[in-house]
Design a protein around this motif. Structure first.
Motif, PDB file in Angstrom:
ATOM      1  N   PHE A 158       0.869  -1.160   0.000  1.00 43.29           N
ATOM      2  CA  PHE A 158       0.000   0.000   0.000  1.00 43.29           C
ATOM      3  C   PHE A 158       0.907   1.209   0.000  1.00 43.29           C
ATOM      4  O   PHE A 158       1.873   1.270   0.762  1.00 43.29           O
ATOM      5  CB  PHE A 158      -0.905   0.033   1.231  1.00 43.29           C
ATOM      6  CG  PHE A 158      -2.002  -0.988   1.175  1.00 43.29           C
ATOM      7  CD1 PHE A 158      -3.002  -0.892   0.219  1.00 43.29           C
ATOM      8  CD2 PHE A 158      -2.036  -2.033   2.072  1.00 43.29           C
ATOM      9  CE1 PHE A 158      -4.022  -1.835   0.165  1.00 43.29           C
ATOM     10  CE2 PHE A 158      -3.042  -2.975   2.029  1.00 43.29           C
ATOM     11  CZ  PHE A 158      -4.044  -2.879   1.077  1.00 43.29           C
ATOM     12  N   VAL A 159       0.612   2.145  -0.851  1.00 46.34           N
ATOM     13  CA  VAL A 159       1.431   3.340  -0.972  1.00 46.34           C
ATOM     14  C   VAL A 159       0.520   4.552  -0.841  1.00 46.34           C
ATOM     15  O   VAL A 159      -0.518   4.623  -1.490  1.00 46.34           O
ATOM     16  CB  VAL A 159       2.169   3.366  -2.331  1.00 46.34           C
ATOM     17  CG1 VAL A 159       2.923   4.667  -2.522  1.00 46.34           C
ATOM     18  CG2 VAL A 159       3.103   2.169  -2.452  1.00 46.34           C
ATOM     19  N   THR A 160       0.911   5.476   0.025  1.00 44.45           N
ATOM     20  CA  THR A 160       0.186   6.733   0.118  1.00 44.45           C
ATOM     21  C   THR A 160       0.998   7.801  -0.601  1.00 44.45           C
ATOM     22  O   THR A 160       2.229   7.818  -0.523  1.00 44.45           O
ATOM     23  CB  THR A 160      -0.070   7.151   1.582  1.00 44.45           C
ATOM     24  OG1 THR A 160       1.167   7.264   2.270  1.00 44.45           O
ATOM     25  CG2 THR A 160      -0.967   6.146   2.280  1.00 44.45           C
ATOM     26  N   VAL A 161       0.285   8.640  -1.321  1.00 51.49           N
ATOM     27  CA  VAL A 161       0.934   9.686  -2.100  1.00 51.49           C
ATOM     28  C   VAL A 161       0.265  11.013  -1.768  1.00 51.49           C
ATOM     29  O   VAL A 161      -0.966  11.105  -1.764  1.00 51.49           O
ATOM     30  CB  VAL A 161       0.819   9.405  -3.618  1.00 51.49           C
ATOM     31  CG1 VAL A 161       1.487  10.511  -4.427  1.00 51.49           C
ATOM     32  CG2 VAL A 161       1.399   8.045  -3.970  1.00 51.49           C
ATOM     33  N   GLU A 162       1.079  11.992  -1.500  1.00 47.15           N
ATOM     34  CA  GLU A 162       0.571  13.352  -1.319  1.00 47.15           C
ATOM     35  C   GLU A 162       0.863  14.100  -2.610  1.00 47.15           C
ATOM     36  O   GLU A 162       2.013  14.163  -3.053  1.00 47.15           O
ATOM     37  CB  GLU A 162       1.252  14.021  -0.119  1.00 47.15           C
ATOM     38  CG  GLU A 162       0.578  15.278   0.324  1.00 47.15           C
ATOM     39  CD  GLU A 162      -0.885  15.094   0.692  1.00 47.15           C
ATOM     40  OE1 GLU A 162      -1.723  15.802   0.108  1.00 47.15           O
ATOM     41  OE2 GLU A 162      -1.199  14.247   1.552  1.00 47.15           O
ATOM     42  N   VAL A 163      -0.187  14.600  -3.217  1.00 48.31           N
ATOM     43  CA  VAL A 163      -0.082  15.317  -4.489  1.00 48.31           C
ATOM     44  C   VAL A 163      -0.348  16.799  -4.226  1.00 48.31           C
ATOM     45  O   VAL A 163      -1.187  17.136  -3.389  1.00 48.31           O
ATOM     46  CB  VAL A 163      -1.115  14.760  -5.507  1.00 48.31           C
ATOM     47  CG1 VAL A 163      -1.056  15.519  -6.822  1.00 48.31           C
ATOM     48  CG2 VAL A 163      -0.883  13.274  -5.737  1.00 48.31           C
ATOM     49  N   ARG A 164       0.376  17.634  -4.938  1.00 48.09           N
ATOM     50  CA  ARG A 164       0.135  19.076  -4.816  1.00 48.09           C
ATOM     51  C   ARG A 164      -1.361  19.343  -5.001  1.00 48.09           C
ATOM     52  O   ARG A 164      -1.995  18.795  -5.887  1.00 48.09           O
ATOM     53  CB  ARG A 164       0.955  19.825  -5.886  1.00 48.09           C
ATOM     54  CG  ARG A 164       1.045  21.309  -5.657  1.00 48.09           C
ATOM     55  CD  ARG A 164       1.997  22.013  -6.628  1.00 48.09           C
ATOM     56  NE  ARG A 164       1.536  21.915  -8.005  1.00 48.09           N
ATOM     57  CZ  ARG A 164       2.152  21.204  -8.958  1.00 48.09           C
ATOM     58  NH1 ARG A 164       3.264  20.551  -8.695  1.00 48.09           N
ATOM     59  NH2 ARG A 164       1.673  21.161 -10.180  1.00 48.09           N
ATOM     60  N   ARG A 165      -1.925  20.164  -4.137  1.00 50.68           N
ATOM     61  CA  ARG A 165      -3.372  20.346  -4.087  1.00 50.68           C
ATOM     62  C   ARG A 165      -3.856  21.460  -5.020  1.00 50.68           C
ATOM     63  O   ARG A 165      -4.354  22.483  -4.590  1.00 50.68           O
ATOM     64  CB  ARG A 165      -3.804  20.665  -2.651  1.00 50.68           C
ATOM     65  CG  ARG A 165      -3.421  19.618  -1.647  1.00 50.68           C
ATOM     66  CD  ARG A 165      -4.484  18.595  -1.521  1.00 50.68           C
ATOM     67  NE  ARG A 165      -4.041  17.517  -0.636  1.00 50.68           N
ATOM     68  CZ  ARG A 165      -4.855  16.776   0.029  1.00 50.68           C
ATOM     69  NH1 ARG A 165      -6.132  16.951  -0.047  1.00 50.68           N
ATOM     70  NH2 ARG A 165      -4.383  15.792   0.773  1.00 50.68           N
ATOM     71  N   ASP A 166      -3.712  21.210  -6.298  1.00 48.74           N
ATOM     72  CA  ASP A 166      -4.351  22.100  -7.258  1.00 48.74           C
ATOM     73  C   ASP A 166      -4.916  21.229  -8.380  1.00 48.74           C
ATOM     74  O   ASP A 166      -4.430  20.121  -8.627  1.00 48.74           O
ATOM     75  CB  ASP A 166      -3.414  23.195  -7.780  1.00 48.74           C
ATOM     76  CG  ASP A 166      -2.263  22.664  -8.614  1.00 48.74           C
ATOM     77  OD1 ASP A 166      -2.509  22.170  -9.735  1.00 48.74           O
ATOM     78  OD2 ASP A 166      -1.111  22.738  -8.148  1.00 48.74           O
ATOM     79  N   ARG A 167      -5.950  21.713  -8.995  1.00 46.06           N
ATOM     80  CA  ARG A 167      -6.704  20.912  -9.960  1.00 46.06           C
ATOM     81  C   ARG A 167      -5.819  20.358 -11.072  1.00 46.06           C
ATOM     82  O   ARG A 167      -5.914  19.179 -11.414  1.00 46.06           O
ATOM     83  CB  ARG A 167      -7.834  21.770 -10.536  1.00 46.06           C
ATOM     84  CG  ARG A 167      -8.703  21.030 -11.505  1.00 46.06           C
ATOM     85  CD  ARG A 167      -9.796  21.919 -12.051  1.00 46.06           C
ATOM     86  NE  ARG A 167     -10.680  21.128 -12.867  1.00 46.06           N
ATOM     87  CZ  ARG A 167     -11.945  21.388 -13.036  1.00 46.06           C
ATOM     88  NH1 ARG A 167     -12.488  22.429 -12.459  1.00 46.06           N
ATOM     89  NH2 ARG A 167     -12.685  20.624 -13.797  1.00 46.06           N
TER      90      ARG A 167
END
Length: 150
Positions: A66-75
């Motif tokens: 399982f991998v969690t990814v934080e992505v820049r929060r813009d559309r």
């Protein structure tokens, strides 16, 4: 949806290869009305498909994480990330989450070395990725068996 439809769904989730005749017997219908109900459930999108369950190790994908990814929060970043992610075969499930982390992935590769290559070459190179964390699956305690149909 009535009780018979729900029985049909339970039976097909347990064994999607049932013949219409066997399914009809199990749910207490004759074959023709049973087939009509199954086709209606398919047409309405209640039954979304049928597939074979494959042993990951048998196809060289026995190392799951399982991998969690934080992505820049813009559309734009989220859309680009998701579009590229959809075409990566090692990602066998992907979910956008509320809160942090922003995305949860289930990854299937051959082994630890394959995951390291995947992590370096594909995962961290995806657009908008800020952070990646992984947890190796030690043991699957409960297999997916379908949705509860009450």
């Amino acid at each position: 949806m009535d009780a018979i439809d729900r029985r049909i769904l339970r039976e097909l989730q347990a064994d999607g290869r049932l013949s219409n005749h066997e399914l009809a017997q199990r749910v207490g219908l004759s074959p023709s009305p049973c087939l009509r109900r199954v086709r209606r459930l398919e047409e309405e999108g209640v039954i979304r498909g049928y597939r074979a369950e494959v042993d990951p190790a048998a196809v060289g994908r026995g190392f799951e994480l399982f991998v969690t990814v934080e992505v820049r929060r813009d559309r734009e970043a989220v859309e680009a990330f998701e579009a590229e992610l959809a075409g990566i075969p090692e990602v066998i499930e992907a979910y956008r989450l509320y809160g942090a982390p922003g995305c949860l992935l289930r990854i299937a590769v051959a082994d630890s070395d394959a995951f390291e290559r995947f992590w370096i070459e594909r995962l961290t190179a995806l657009p908008g990725v800020n952070e990646v964390n992984s947890q190796m699956i030690m043991k699957r305690i409960k297999e997916p068996t379908g949705l509860p149909v009450e």
